[in-house]
Design an enzyme around this catalytic site. Structure first.
Site, short mmCIF file in Angstrom:
data_model
loop_
_atom_site.label_atom_id
_atom_site.label_comp_id
_atom_site.label_asym_id
_atom_site.label_seq_id
_atom_site.Cartn_x
_atom_site.Cartn_y
_atom_site.Cartn_z
N GLU A 1 14.70 6.95 -2.69
CA GLU A 1 15.65 5.99 -2.13
C GLU A 1 15.92 4.89 -3.14
O GLU A 1 15.06 4.56 -3.96
CB GLU A 1 15.09 5.33 -0.86
N LYS B 1 15.95 1.31 -4.53
CA LYS B 1 15.14 0.11 -4.29
C LYS B 1 16.06 -1.10 -4.48
O LYS B 1 16.42 -1.44 -5.60
CB LYS B 1 13.96 0.03 -5.25
N ARG C 1 13.16 -8.37 1.79
CA ARG C 1 12.60 -7.43 2.76
C ARG C 1 12.67 -8.07 4.14
O ARG C 1 12.34 -9.24 4.32
CB ARG C 1 11.15 -7.12 2.39
#
Length: 654
Positions: free
Chosen positions: A256, A258, A263
């Site tokens: 995936e 990054k 976050r």
């Protein structure tokens, strides 16, 4: 259980457990336990002290009649506001002694302090603190103030406390019989409590469940629920595509993008309310009202509740491209109005941890991803699924990495899909690997470090700090361990900025929990904190040993008397703390006789240091205790593919 011995002398908690069943536990008892722990270094003995305590438990200047000048002077001398409080309180005489404090009284007063808001709230907070202080005796003021500072510094790590809770649950008479298949009840009980805490990090729920149903039923009585953030699963660094394929051979895995953002853990409750939490469990809902609107609008009608793991990324919707993290960091931190938003964000969702009343943590990633894709509609620039491929072809993965970097992402996250692919809260797992373009010619990852000291500049750098001493954090011993001296790669502007910011953090001597070589002689020492912007901590999820907040009890500007890490409680039940760490990259790690990072892990009497470190950025989303751990430093050292010549040679300070 046997009586315990420590450097302060013999002490059996039961010998001072002078209250009857049903009565409140005296605050003095808790302070005596703190005092004994502070004089003990053995982890096993500290755990036993906490176990016995758990079993047996079945505004300063005004409050103490001191002037501002006196308090300032004594703080400079002692370097510990708790010791100032103890000295101030012991020198004050009273006409009538207030009722003795209990743990419940102190705890409930902390709650009141955190909830005060509106007109005269600061004065009310001061009065609450004064009310506690005038009732303290002996060592109580010292630990009361340290609790308010959220800095006990007695060598009691949270993992030790969790272990003690598990062991105490086994020792209690009721609910103590373990299932027949358990061979080591104490070890298994500790494992259960730690596992439950990673799913539900709230003592107010765990302790009552232990008392009512016991440790063996804890996994049934306490589980992950929306509204309570868990620690995010983290990835370990890797240095190349071929290393990924080797590690995950014969396993299905996915790659995936990054993303370079913040976050976020987004909780959507059954009643339609939304909460957004950072990687540190900080409540960020007020910062991202647009995210609240987007997830509510783009979830499918069948979705009643969920918890998403995602990255919030600055996004230019007109040009349809990702913007750098620095752009995202310019957004206001709280109470943001949608009409005032200047920097748009896109939600890049990559995992779903809870859906329609069911935790999904134990499901394999492939199943969780299917739930994720089935639960939301994508809309470019507002809500997108993380770009991903499933492949074990080296060339294809390398092209995918290049595409990620070209799209302004940091690199790739590689995850197992169908085997060993459950979600592991708050763990840096071998089942998630991260690969950045710039990892390949360096140590494999950046480190988040804390500036604890500095050296005066010379020549062109006269008037600013010429170099800084950085440290990692050892959670087992609650100490900051020096890892490198950094002085190259700073522009004049950055050096001036860092020097200006840190001058207000200077302290007269190093903290007792700093560990560094005898030959290290910095010119100035700092509090383990850096920065001018605050971080926000949600009140409901702070534990008793790291509690809540305090406002300035001196009626002075927040930074003039109190240590810089002292938080300031604000009106919406959150805490503001001024704490940052520095993200640093380096060419290599090496054994060092000068630095003390990970001492005893790789070498018995030497630490690990960084070679050719350079500052990448200042991290606003981490506090000092969340800087890179000594265990991570040791892992990175051991993971290096080649053996350094200086493994067998002492190296001087780098």
């Amino acid at each position: 259980m046997p009586q315990l011995k420590n450097k302060a002398g013999d002490f059996d908690p039961k010998s001072v457990a002078c209250w009857d069943k049903g009565e409140r536990v005296p605050f003095m008892f808790l302070c005596l336990v703190f005092d004994m722990i502070s004089n003990e270094t053995g982890r096993i003995v500290i755990t036993d002290i906490c176990v016995q305590y758990a079993e047996d438990c079945d505004a300063l200047a005004e409050a103490c009649g001191r002037t501002e000048v006196q308090v300032k002077k004594q703080y400079k001398e002692l370097g510990d506001l708790g010791l100032v409080a103890k000295a101030s309180r012991s020198s004050q005489s009273m006409m009538r002694k207030p009722a003795a404090l209990t743990v419940t009284k102190v705890f409930n007063t902390f709650r009141l302090i955190a909830k005060e808001s509106g007109k005269d709230s600061q004065e009310k907070k001061k009065n609450h603190i004064k009310g506690l202080l005038v009732a303290t005796t002996d060592c109580e003021p010292q630990y009361l103030i340290r609790l308010l500072q959220t800095k006990l510094r007695i060598g009691l790590a949270e993992q030790t406390l969790l272990a003690a809770l598990g062991q105490a649950a086994v020792y209690t008479e009721e609910h103590s019989t373990p299932p027949p298949n358990i061979q080591s009840p104490l070890e298994e009980a500790v494992k259960i409590v730690k596992q439950v805490y990673s799913l539900l990090p709230v003592y107010d729920k765990i302790v009552p469940a232990l008392l009512s149903s016991g440790v063996w039923n804890l996994l049934k009585t306490c589980n992950f629920i929306p509204g309570v953030p868990i620690g995010p699963m983290l990835a370990k660094p890797t240095k190349g595509v071929s290393e990924i394929v080797n590690k995950f051979q014969d396993m299905e895995f996915t790659c995936e993008y990054k993303y370079d953002g913040e976050r976020a853990q987004i909780h959507y409750m059954e009643n339609g309310s939304v909460e957004i939490y950072s990687r540190n469990a900080e409540r960020n809902t007020g910062k991202f009202p647009d995210v609240v609107i987007a997830v509510s609008r783009l979830k499918k009608s069948s979705v009643r509740s969920f918890v998403l793991d995602c990255e919030l990324v600055a996004y230019d919707r007109e040009k349809q491209k990702i913007l750098p993290f620095q752009i995202l960091s310019t957004r206001a931190r709280k109470n943001v109005a949608v009409s005032d938003i200047k920097v748009d964000v896109c939600i890049f969702a990559f995992d779903i941890l809870y859906l329609n009343g069911q935790p999904l943590l134990q499901e394999q990633l492939k199943i969780r991803r299917e739930h994720l894709y089935d639960s939301f509609e994508e809309e470019r620039g507002f809500f997108q699924f993380a770009t991903a491929i499933i492949s074990n072809d080296l060339e294809e993965i390398q092209k995918f990495l290049n595409a990620a970097v070209d799209s302004s992402s940091e690199g790739l996250i590689i995850k197992t899909l169908t085997r060993d692919a459950t979600y592991e809260p708050a763990k840096r797992s071998n089942n998630w690997l991260k690969l950045k373009k710039d990892y390949m010619d360096s140590i494999g990852d950046s480190l988040d470090l804390v500036p604890i000291a500095a050296f005066h500049g010379r020549g062109k750098r006269t008037g600013v700090y010429g170099a800084f001493l950085l440290a990692c954090y050892d959670s087992n011993n609650e100490e900051f361990q020096s890892i490198c001296k950094i002085g190259t790669g700073f522009s004049e502007a950055v050096l001036e900025e860092r020097s200006t910011s840190l001058r207000s953090k200077v302290i007269p001597k190093p903290k007792p929990y700093y560990r560094y070589g005898d030959s290290m002689n910095p010119d100035v020492w700092f509090e383990p904190t850096e920065g001018q912007n605050p971080r926000i901590i949600p009140f409901p999820h702070i534990s008793l040993l790291n509690p809540f907040s305090w406002s300035s009890i001196f009626s002075l500007p927040f930074s003039t008397v109190a240590p810089p890490e002292i938080p300031l409680c604000i009106s919406d039940g959150t805490i503001v703390v001024m704490e940052w760490v520095w993200e640093v990259k380096a060419a290599d790690l090496t054994i060092s006789p000068v630095h003390r990072a990970a001492i005893g892990i790789v070498a018995p009497d030497k630490g690990i240091s960084l070679r050719f470190p350079r500052l990448v950025r200042v991290r606003e989303d981490k506090n000092p205790e969340q800087s890179s751990s000594s265990e991570l430093v040791a892992e990175m050292y051991n993971a290096q593919k080649h053996n350094h010549q200086d493994n067998q040679e002492d190296v001087e300070d780098d």
